[in-house]
Write an enzyme that holds these catalytic residues in place. Sequence first.
Site, mmCIF file in Angstrom:
data_model
loop_
_atom_site.group_PDB
_atom_site.id
_atom_site.type_symbol
_atom_site.label_atom_id
_atom_site.label_comp_id
_atom_site.label_asym_id
_atom_site.label_seq_id
_atom_site.Cartn_x
_atom_site.Cartn_y
_atom_site.Cartn_z
ATOM 1 N N GLU A 180 59.953 89.150 34.713
ATOM 2 C CA GLU A 180 60.835 88.455 35.661
ATOM 3 C C GLU A 180 61.384 87.160 35.072
ATOM 4 O OE1 GLU A 180 60.614 86.414 40.125
ATOM 5 O OE2 GLU A 180 58.913 87.548 39.328
ATOM 6 N N ASP A 181 60.569 86.412 34.328
ATOM 7 C CA ASP A 181 60.948 85.051 33.930
ATOM 8 C C ASP A 181 61.239 84.878 32.444
ATOM 9 O OD1 ASP A 181 60.615 84.286 36.554
ATOM 10 O OD2 ASP A 181 58.541 83.638 36.270
ATOM 11 N N HIS A 209 49.638 79.192 34.653
ATOM 12 C CA HIS A 209 49.651 79.982 35.890
ATOM 13 C C HIS A 209 49.120 81.395 35.669
ATOM 14 C CE1 HIS A 209 50.833 81.712 39.686
ATOM 15 N NE2 HIS A 209 51.669 82.552 39.077
ATOM 16 N N HIS A 238 52.218 89.311 34.317
ATOM 17 C CA HIS A 238 52.911 89.631 35.566
ATOM 18 C C HIS A 238 54.216 88.888 35.758
ATOM 19 C CE1 HIS A 238 50.920 85.961 37.227
ATOM 20 N NE2 HIS A 238 51.913 85.968 38.095
ATOM 21 N N ASP A 250 47.874 85.511 42.682
ATOM 22 C CA ASP A 250 49.056 84.696 42.384
ATOM 23 C C ASP A 250 49.314 83.693 43.513
ATOM 24 O OD1 ASP A 250 51.834 84.441 40.859
ATOM 25 O OD2 ASP A 250 52.296 84.669 42.985
#
Length: 721
Positions: free
Chosen positions: A115-116, A87, A111, A176
């Site tokens: 967050e992940d 991704h 990016h 995205d």
Amino acid sequence: MSAEATSPGAPIRRRGRPRIDLRRLGRVALLGPVSRDRLPDAIGHVAEAHRAHHPDADLSILHRAYVLAESSHRGQMRKSGEPYITHPLAVTLILAQLGAETTTLTASLLHDTVEDTDVTLDQVRDQFGDEVCYLVDGVTKLEKVDYGAAAEPETFRKMLVATGDDVRVMSIKLADRLHNMRTLGVMRPEKQARIAKVTRDVLIPLAERLGVQALKTELEDLVFAILHPEEYERTRALIAAASARPDGSGAARQDPLAAIAENVTTVLREAGIPAEVLIRPRHFVSVHRVGIKRGELRGTDFGRLLVLVGEDADCYAVLGELHTCFTPVISEFKDFIAAPKFNLYQSLHTAVVGEDGAVAEVLIRTHRMHKVAEAGVIALGNPYAADSGTGPQPAEPADGERADPTRPGWLSRLLEWQQSAPDPDTFWTTLRADLAQDREITVFRTDGGTLGLPAGASCVDAAYAQYGDEAHNCIGARVNGRLATLGTALSDGDTVQLLLAEDAASGPSPDWLDHARTPAARIAISGWLDAHPEDARSPHGGRPARSGPGQPSQGPTRPGPQAQETGGTGPAATAVADRPHATVRLAGCCNPVPPDEVTGFVVRGGAVTVHRPECPAVARMRSVGRAPVGVSWGDVTECRVTLVAESFGRPRLLADLTEAIATADAAIIAATVEPPSEQRVRHTYTLQLPDVAGLPALMRAMRDVPGVYDVSRARHRAAIV
């Protein structure tokens, strides 16, 4: 033309360099081990696309970003079953194709890490610097964008705030969303529909506003396929049929656009204009719209001609040759070079008729314009670099804050009004309404500045765009030098002068909401009316007027139609004619008073009427041969005069005018206020002046009253009591 050529992201030949098909980027393979002396094979496509736009780019930072992203996402899988690293790779490759600079690509690779994964912003800052950290943090703040309808309004509010600080954040978000839309087939149909609707309502208009047409058109087609599958299949079949329709011999029929393109190429070559003529296929949604517009698609409706040249002047040279050698369709001509669109787009649009009567639309632009037309703000590079070499350089802000020279005017307006939106639902509604405005106009201010407004905006919108909350006191406007109501719709290129009351006693009328098109104006007006409910009940807004002792009172903006009289007597001005014993009358058509220069004419019954020399009646009498009679003023210094004041309606206007008259020691013999017409009010005063020499000063004092735009002598005398 093949169906494949008209699909989203179709290859477009530019100067012999093939363009990688964006639709194939969703399944980037992880090939080969990571090596210190070369880029990983999985990021090879990114490096190749990036070097095509930036030959001297340092790829080492991309290498390090990929290593961190791949190691931190290792073991994570997407719902499609692919490794999660595919991704960020696909998102980064989309941006690289559009010409994004190295910092943007680095942030794109990272990016999702904060967050992940366990990667922190401090780690990103330590390894890649403040700029990359800033971008990653901006994208991270847009979390939960795909989860839950209730989260959407506040999420997009955050998106606008992040975009306002740096448009590159929005660029990453759009790429995205594009990759997520390409792989949306693994989700449930109801979730596909929800995400597609949000993409249609917000992200596609934002892509349009940022000028990123390459992303916008593919997003449109992906949304079209999900929300309107039957129309999509019908359009796909039409495109396929147009490319495979056989003629009587069974051979494929020549593309009608190709024949016109060949003729255009010949014409430009013979004219000595170096140009590249390409056939630009329409995407699915564009073909669908043309079909709706025309009712029946023609062979040339499946694409347009694109002419690329080197310099701006060459664009107009091409246009001249086309309009000389072909029959132009004048109604299709648009000049977006002299007047660029709000999203940085520049191009000449025209249409010409081929030899067989086929009409071809033609786009004419430079290679630079074409790059910006495709990639919008992404093509401008890093707006904060000392010398990006791709666009205007940012001025260093005095307060040390970031300044973004690529931020369009519409984005600045959105950022201003979103802070005033009382709740997320109001913000969401006004955001969607604003984004639905797909065209912007530019109007000029009298101080030399400009205002960017959506098409259909009125003087109300211009007032709030220029003055903010001070526009509550706006009482009128001049458009191109002519008086206009606040509800007047503005056109591109108009010059607007907004007229404000000097006091703060006035306020917006509820009627203004009917004319407001911008969120800034609507939110400001609604906020004022909510804070002043007693004034909102009035159909014209404003606070109730308070009159002093002996002063006539006026309502909010609608003065009564009846004549209002006050006491006051005195001798009228007298004139003496050069005819003994003749009765002398002052003409009502021009109302002469001392010390006006005057002349007289004998009328029926032997009386002498006194006129000012510029009065039209004087010219008529001279034209029929009537001789003038000498007239002079008597010794009386007092005079009676009728004045007409033209104004915009506002609270306390009548009181302020009578106060100005009283200050000049003039007595009001009669006062008539006509009913307002289109927010304009006409006042007629018959006044007794103690000294005729004070008349010019009195008229100036009346003109200085806020809202009054003209004071003149009456052409017809009012009744005197």
